[in-house]
Every structure is written in structure tokens, then in C-alpha cells.
Write an enzyme that holds these catalytic residues in place. Sequence first.
Site, PDB file in Angstrom:
ATOM      1  N   HIS A   1      29.538 -76.316  35.582  1.00 38.94           N
ATOM      2  CA  HIS A   1      30.513 -75.223  35.717  1.00 38.94           C
ATOM      3  C   HIS A   1      30.747 -74.766  37.152  1.00 38.94           C
ATOM      4  O   HIS A   1      31.307 -73.694  37.368  1.00 38.94           O
ATOM      5  CB  HIS A   1      30.118 -73.995  34.876  1.00 38.94           C
ATOM      6  CG  HIS A   1      30.172 -74.239  33.417  1.00 38.94           C
ATOM      7  ND1 HIS A   1      31.334 -74.541  32.751  1.00 38.94           N
ATOM      8  CD2 HIS A   1      29.184 -74.240  32.484  1.00 38.94           C
ATOM      9  CE1 HIS A   1      31.058 -74.712  31.476  1.00 38.94           C
ATOM     10  NE2 HIS A   1      29.767 -74.543  31.284  1.00 38.94           N
TER      11      HIS A   1
ATOM     12  N   SER B   1      30.125 -78.730  28.252  1.00 44.91           N
ATOM     13  CA  SER B   1      30.409 -77.316  28.094  1.00 44.91           C
ATOM     14  C   SER B   1      31.840 -77.055  28.518  1.00 44.91           C
ATOM     15  O   SER B   1      32.298 -77.604  29.507  1.00 44.91           O
ATOM     16  CB  SER B   1      29.443 -76.500  28.959  1.00 44.91           C
ATOM     17  OG  SER B   1      29.727 -75.127  28.863  1.00 44.91           O
TER      18      SER B   1
ATOM     19  N   GLU C   1      38.285 -76.002  32.003  1.00 49.04           N
ATOM     20  CA  GLU C   1      37.447 -77.109  32.476  1.00 49.04           C
ATOM     21  C   GLU C   1      36.461 -77.544  31.404  1.00 49.04           C
ATOM     22  O   GLU C   1      36.167 -76.800  30.481  1.00 49.04           O
ATOM     23  CB  GLU C   1      36.701 -76.712  33.764  1.00 49.04           C
ATOM     24  CG  GLU C   1      35.896 -75.430  33.672  1.00 49.04           C
ATOM     25  CD  GLU C   1      34.415 -75.613  33.401  1.00 49.04           C
ATOM     26  OE1 GLU C   1      33.939 -76.757  33.260  1.00 49.04           O
ATOM     27  OE2 GLU C   1      33.717 -74.590  33.311  1.00 49.04           O
TER      28      GLU C   1
END
Length: 193
Positions: free
Chosen positions: A77, A125, A150
Amino acid sequence: MTIYEGGPGTGFANELEHKFCRFGEDVQVADGTVIEGYASLFGAKDQGGDIVQAGAYGASLTALQGAGRKVKMLWQHDPREPIGVWDEIREDAKGLYVKGRLLDSVAKGREAAALIEAGAIDGLSIGYRTVKASKDTKGQRLLAELELWEVSVVTFPMLPQARLGGKGESLDDSLQELAEALDAARLTLTGQG
């Protein structure tokens, strides 16, 4: 039933939510750089008590395609660490399917490929903003529409029932318990648990 609606906000980091999903059994790593699998599973309750509903990504994927933009592939992330490109992202009956390439010309891309091949990393994720959600009678958040930003390769996923098949060994029970404890602590600290 409570319904929540959201819209464009003021800050990327302050408003972006994350959902974790371990690579599914269909994930494959080819030539050390191509990865594919499910980044989100419909109808599966995650450790945060959220359930993504079928069709939740449709409007976002259509808008991205219309604007000529792509969902980013990040490492853990971190917006400063793109590690590849997603060549295909689509919804099907099972969830959000992704297929892309880790860039071997990027150090973190090579690192991610090696860790995935070894079975040390097996999670995906999503980073998203909630557009429409409701709560059911059990207090679970039902995510009906999400703005997808994303899909990251991550260490600890939030959906433990989706497993990597065929590449490396899965996490042993003690490491899985640690992952679940860390996720629960993260949710408590962020006020989501």
C-alpha cells in the site's frame, strides 16, 4: 438498515480504506513476473466484519476505463512503491479478478516476485473508497459500491479462507494466528474493530 454514501474527498491517505485477501487457489506466478488471482471475494466476511457485494467494483472499473486510467499495483500500500502493472482487472461471479506483471526492472518488483515464489508473501489487498454501503442486522458492513484505487501485494491478508495454491507452502498455524492478531490490533487501533 443504515445506508452510507460517500464521494470524492480531500485527502488520499486519510480516506482510502484497505481490504486484504490472500491469493486464491487460482493464483499463478509465471516466469517470475506474471501474477493472477482474486484481490476480493464477493460474499466473504473479512476479519473487519465487512462483506463486499457482487458488482461493487463495476462503476469504478467502467469509469477508470472511460478515463484511460489503470488501477495501480503497489508494494504494501505504499504509493511511493509501484512494483508492476495490472493488465486485467474484472469482476466475475467469484470476485475481483486481477492479472498483471511485476516489473523486474524495479528492485521491489524483483523482491516481490522472489517472495511470492518462495511462499513468504501470499496476499493481495485493495485500496478503495466506499461509495455505497449499508449495515445488516448483525452490524456487518455490506459494501455495495467501491471506488477502486489500487491493488497491493501484501504480507498479511484479511481474508484467511482464500489460499495460495501450488506455489510455496502456506503459512503455518502459528504465523497465521500472528497475522490474525496483528490485523485485529490494527482494526482496534484505527477504530474499525
